[in-house]
Design an enzyme around this catalytic site. Structure first.
Site, PDB file in Angstrom:
ATOM      1  N   CYS A   1     -32.922  53.682   3.491  1.00 33.39           N
ATOM      2  CA  CYS A   1     -32.709  53.336   4.938  1.00 33.39           C
ATOM      3  C   CYS A   1     -31.342  54.220   5.600  1.00 33.39           C
ATOM      4  O   CYS A   1     -31.244  54.414   6.888  1.00 33.39           O
ATOM      5  CB  CYS A   1     -32.378  51.923   5.210  1.00 33.39           C
ATOM      6  SG  CYS A   1     -31.441  51.026   4.180  1.00 33.39           S
TER       7      CYS A   1
ATOM      8  N   HIS B   1     -27.285  50.475  10.626  1.00 37.32           N
ATOM      9  CA  HIS B   1     -26.619  51.597   9.726  1.00 37.32           C
ATOM     10  C   HIS B   1     -25.911  52.514  10.674  1.00 37.32           C
ATOM     11  O   HIS B   1     -26.421  52.905  11.814  1.00 37.32           O
ATOM     12  CB  HIS B   1     -27.448  52.132   8.844  1.00 37.32           C
ATOM     13  CG  HIS B   1     -27.831  51.381   7.759  1.00 37.32           C
ATOM     14  ND1 HIS B   1     -27.220  50.145   7.259  1.00 37.32           N
ATOM     15  CD2 HIS B   1     -28.840  51.632   6.599  1.00 37.32           C
ATOM     16  CE1 HIS B   1     -27.766  49.954   6.224  1.00 37.32           C
ATOM     17  NE2 HIS B   1     -28.953  50.838   5.846  1.00 37.32           N
TER      18      HIS B   1
HETATM   19  N1  LIG Z   1     -33.839  45.532   4.775  1.00 34.25           N
HETATM   20  C1  LIG Z   1     -33.704  46.904   5.159  1.00 34.25           C
HETATM   21  O1  LIG Z   1     -32.953  47.201   5.982  1.00 34.25           O
HETATM   22  C2  LIG Z   1     -34.592  47.863   4.335  1.00 34.25           C
HETATM   23  C3  LIG Z   1     -34.594  49.224   4.736  1.00 34.25           C
HETATM   24  C4  LIG Z   1     -35.287  50.065   3.909  1.00 34.25           C
HETATM   25  C5  LIG Z   1     -35.981  49.800   2.821  1.00 34.25           C
HETATM   26  N2  LIG Z   1     -36.157  48.222   2.664  1.00 34.25           N
HETATM   27  C6  LIG Z   1     -36.753  48.217   1.443  1.00 34.25           C
HETATM   28  O2  LIG Z   1     -38.018  47.363   2.018  1.00 34.25           O
HETATM   29  C7  LIG Z   1     -38.283  46.352   1.171  1.00 34.25           C
HETATM   30  C8  LIG Z   1     -38.120  44.770   1.724  1.00 34.25           C
HETATM   31  O3  LIG Z   1     -36.808  44.728   2.114  1.00 34.25           O
HETATM   32  P1  LIG Z   1     -36.237  43.512   2.841  1.00 34.25           P
HETATM   33  O4  LIG Z   1     -34.867  43.645   3.242  1.00 34.25           O
HETATM   34  O5  LIG Z   1     -37.508  43.213   4.012  1.00 34.25           O
HETATM   35  O6  LIG Z   1     -36.593  42.452   1.852  1.00 34.25           O
HETATM   36  P2  LIG Z   1     -36.633  40.656   1.837  1.00 34.25           P
HETATM   37  O7  LIG Z   1     -36.270  40.280   3.425  1.00 34.25           O
HETATM   38  O8  LIG Z   1     -36.101  40.021   0.726  1.00 34.25           O
HETATM   39  O9  LIG Z   1     -38.335  40.405   1.862  1.00 34.25           O
HETATM   40  C9  LIG Z   1     -39.036  40.800   0.726  1.00 34.25           C
HETATM   41  C10 LIG Z   1     -40.441  40.589   0.813  1.00 34.25           C
HETATM   42  O10 LIG Z   1     -41.209  40.865  -0.283  1.00 34.25           O
HETATM   43  C11 LIG Z   1     -41.767  39.633  -0.584  1.00 34.25           C
HETATM   44  N3  LIG Z   1     -41.692  39.600  -2.146  1.00 34.25           N
HETATM   45  C12 LIG Z   1     -40.747  39.189  -2.884  1.00 34.25           C
HETATM   46  N4  LIG Z   1     -40.974  38.968  -4.067  1.00 34.25           N
HETATM   47  C13 LIG Z   1     -42.581  39.008  -4.219  1.00 34.25           C
HETATM   48  C14 LIG Z   1     -43.581  38.761  -5.084  1.00 34.25           C
HETATM   49  N5  LIG Z   1     -43.021  38.667  -6.319  1.00 34.25           N
HETATM   50  N6  LIG Z   1     -44.856  39.103  -4.809  1.00 34.25           N
HETATM   51  C15 LIG Z   1     -45.090  39.157  -3.648  1.00 34.25           C
HETATM   52  N7  LIG Z   1     -44.193  39.425  -2.748  1.00 34.25           N
HETATM   53  C16 LIG Z   1     -42.995  39.253  -2.660  1.00 34.25           C
HETATM   54  C17 LIG Z   1     -41.349  38.204   0.187  1.00 34.25           C
HETATM   55  O11 LIG Z   1     -42.161  37.477   0.335  1.00 34.25           O
HETATM   56  P3  LIG Z   1     -41.772  35.834   0.278  1.00 34.25           P
HETATM   57  O12 LIG Z   1     -41.212  35.690   1.940  1.00 34.25           O
HETATM   58  O13 LIG Z   1     -42.984  35.112   0.267  1.00 34.25           O
HETATM   59  O14 LIG Z   1     -40.661  35.896  -0.604  1.00 34.25           O
HETATM   60  C18 LIG Z   1     -41.052  39.036   1.434  1.00 34.25           C
HETATM   61  O15 LIG Z   1     -42.103  39.150   2.042  1.00 34.25           O
HETATM   62  C19 LIG Z   1     -37.136  46.584  -0.391  1.00 34.25           C
HETATM   63  O16 LIG Z   1     -37.779  47.255  -1.196  1.00 34.25           O
HETATM   64  C20 LIG Z   1     -36.098  47.190   0.449  1.00 34.25           C
HETATM   65  O17 LIG Z   1     -35.371  47.989  -0.427  1.00 34.25           O
HETATM   66  C21 LIG Z   1     -35.343  47.548   3.254  1.00 34.25           C
END
Ligand SMILES: NC(=O)c1ccc[n+]([C@@H]2O[C@H](COP(=O)([O-])OP(=O)(O)OC[C@H]3O[C@@H](n4cnc5c(N)ncnc54)[C@H](OP(=O)(O)O)[C@@H]3O)[C@@H](O)[C@H]2O)c1
Length: 357
Positions: free
Chosen positions: A138, A263
């Site tokens: 990001c 950011h």
């Molecule tokens: N946040 C940011 O600003 C951002 C920016 C760029 C990229 N990313 C990337 O995008 C991805 C998601 O980030 P996030 O911030 O949205 O994370 P998050 O809020 O922790 O959400 C994670 C998601 O993945 C699901 N998940 C987790 N463990 C799982 C499993 N074992 N099986 C199936 N689903 C599972 C969760 O489902 P449950 O709700 O059911 O647990 C939730 O829907 C990451 O790889 C992160 O590095 C994030």
């Protein structure tokens, strides 16, 4: 549950219940509807939960082999999940013929997986040796639309970046710990003794290397050779790949700040020849995905609070270097959930959907 299938590709959103997933669902409601149906998938913890997609209540499915039943060639699965989950399950979707867009770090370094920011190298998403397209980190995504537009005009020779990263980039774990820390420091006596904030926060630093509330933390990622962090090296490598400049000198310092969403980056870009700030302004004003807000005399410059909840990369504080006529300095803010993940993924998914249209 999946809505009745009508013509056109289907979209599966894996990680629909997370921070980036929630942003994606909001984004989908504002964009052209290319999808015959939208399927929501998350962990078994969320199975059965109902979420709105374009106003339609949709049930969340647990991520199992069955979750991809009925999907195939021409359909797209957008993964907004932790890297380990993407690494395990993206190939399962690909085996069904589904094109995968992954916004985690799982495939970003794989030479057989194009790394795409649609405004800059959207064409790269057409060649998918592994059936997967990755979106960048990001922080990289926040600056690429502006840096790429300037490079196309002026030819980039060096990039020096400092990030001011929001806690929300660490997902719900990041924002939850920042909120707990802010509550802990709110009533504490602070500022007289070194370590006051540490004492108020205790051991509760979550995904951060030090207390984040009322603090800045010059670290994110794992330690690598020479004192660099894995995150800093990843931003360097991703910038080179997306810009198609494998030898570009890139130096990054990552800093976490107590911001929930948005950011910010300071960027110093050196070009092959003299860089006129007035011309750079014109380039940025015309650049897709970029909004220039740059009138310090009127108090106008971007801040993460303004960028949160929006799609563009906001650019301001554009200046010619005082010492080097080939260099420009500027400040960028972007919503890490939208521009940094969900919007980038949605745009790539739409590029793939339109291939067959
Ligand atoms: N946040 C940011 O600003 C951002 C920016 C760029 C990229 N990313 C990337 O995008 C991805 C998601 O980030 P996030 O911030 O949205 O994370 P998050 O809020 O922790 O959400 C994670 C998601 O993945 C699901 N998940 C987790 N463990 C799982 C499993 N074992 N099986 C199936 N689903 C599972 C969760 O489902 P449950 O709700 O059911 O647990 C939730 O829907 C990451 O790889 C992160 O590095 C994030």
């Amino acid at each position: 549950m999946t809505a009745t299938r009508s013509p056109g590709p289907a979209l599966a959103v894996v990680g629909a219940t997370g921070a980036a997933g929630a942003a994606l669902l909001r984004i989908l409601s504002t964009r052209a509807d290319l999808w015959s149906s939208t399927r929501l998938i998350a962990s078994s913890r969320s199975a059965g939960r109902r979420m709105a997609v374009r106003g339609a209540e949709t049930e969340v499915l647990a991520l199992t082999e069955d979750a991809f039943d009925g999907l195939g060639a021409g359909d797209v699965a957008l993964f907004l999940t932790p890297a380990a989950v993407s690494a395990r399950w993206a190939p399962v979707a690909v085996a069904r013929g589904v094109a995968v867009v992954d916004q985690s770090a799982a495939f970003r370094e794989d030479p057989d997986v194009p790394l795409v920011v649609p405004e800059i190298n959207g064409y790269a998403a057409r060649v998918r040796p592994r059936g997967i397209v990755a979106g960048p980190d990001c922080v990289t995504a926040a600056m690429m639309a502006a840096v790429g537009a300037l490079h196309a005009e002026l030819t980039l020779a060096e990039l020096t970046v400092s990030s001011y990263q929001a806690a929300g980039a660490a997902g719900r774990a990041g924002t939850d710990v920042l909120r707990r820390q802010l509550a802990a420091v709110a009533g504490a006596e602070l500022g007289e003794q070194p370590g006051d904030v540490r004492r108020a926060v205790g051991e509760d630093t979550g995904p951060f290397a030090a207390p984040l509330a009322l603090n800045v933390v010059p670290w994110s990622g794992e330690l690598r050779e020479g004192g660099w962090s894995s995150h800093e090296l990843a931003i360097r490598a991703e910038s080179r790949r997306i810009l198609g400049l494998p030898a570009l000198p890139v130096s990054v310092t990552c800093v976490q700040v107590p911001v929930v969403t948005g950011h910010s980056l300071t960027v110093r870009a050196r070009f092959a020849s003299a860089a006129d700030p007035a011309r750079a302004r014109e380039v940025l004003e015309a650049a897709p995905g970029v909004v220039l807000v740059d009138d310090p005399a009127a108090g106008e410059f971007p801040t993460p609070a303004d960028a949160a909840g929006t799609d563009p990369a906001w650019v301001g504080r554009l200046r010619g270097s005082l010492d080097d006529p080939r260099s420009l300095e500027f400040f960028v803010c972007a919503d890490n959930l939208r521009r940094g993940a969900a919007l980038n993924g949605a745009q790539i998914a739409e590029l793939i959907a339109r291939e067959c249209a």
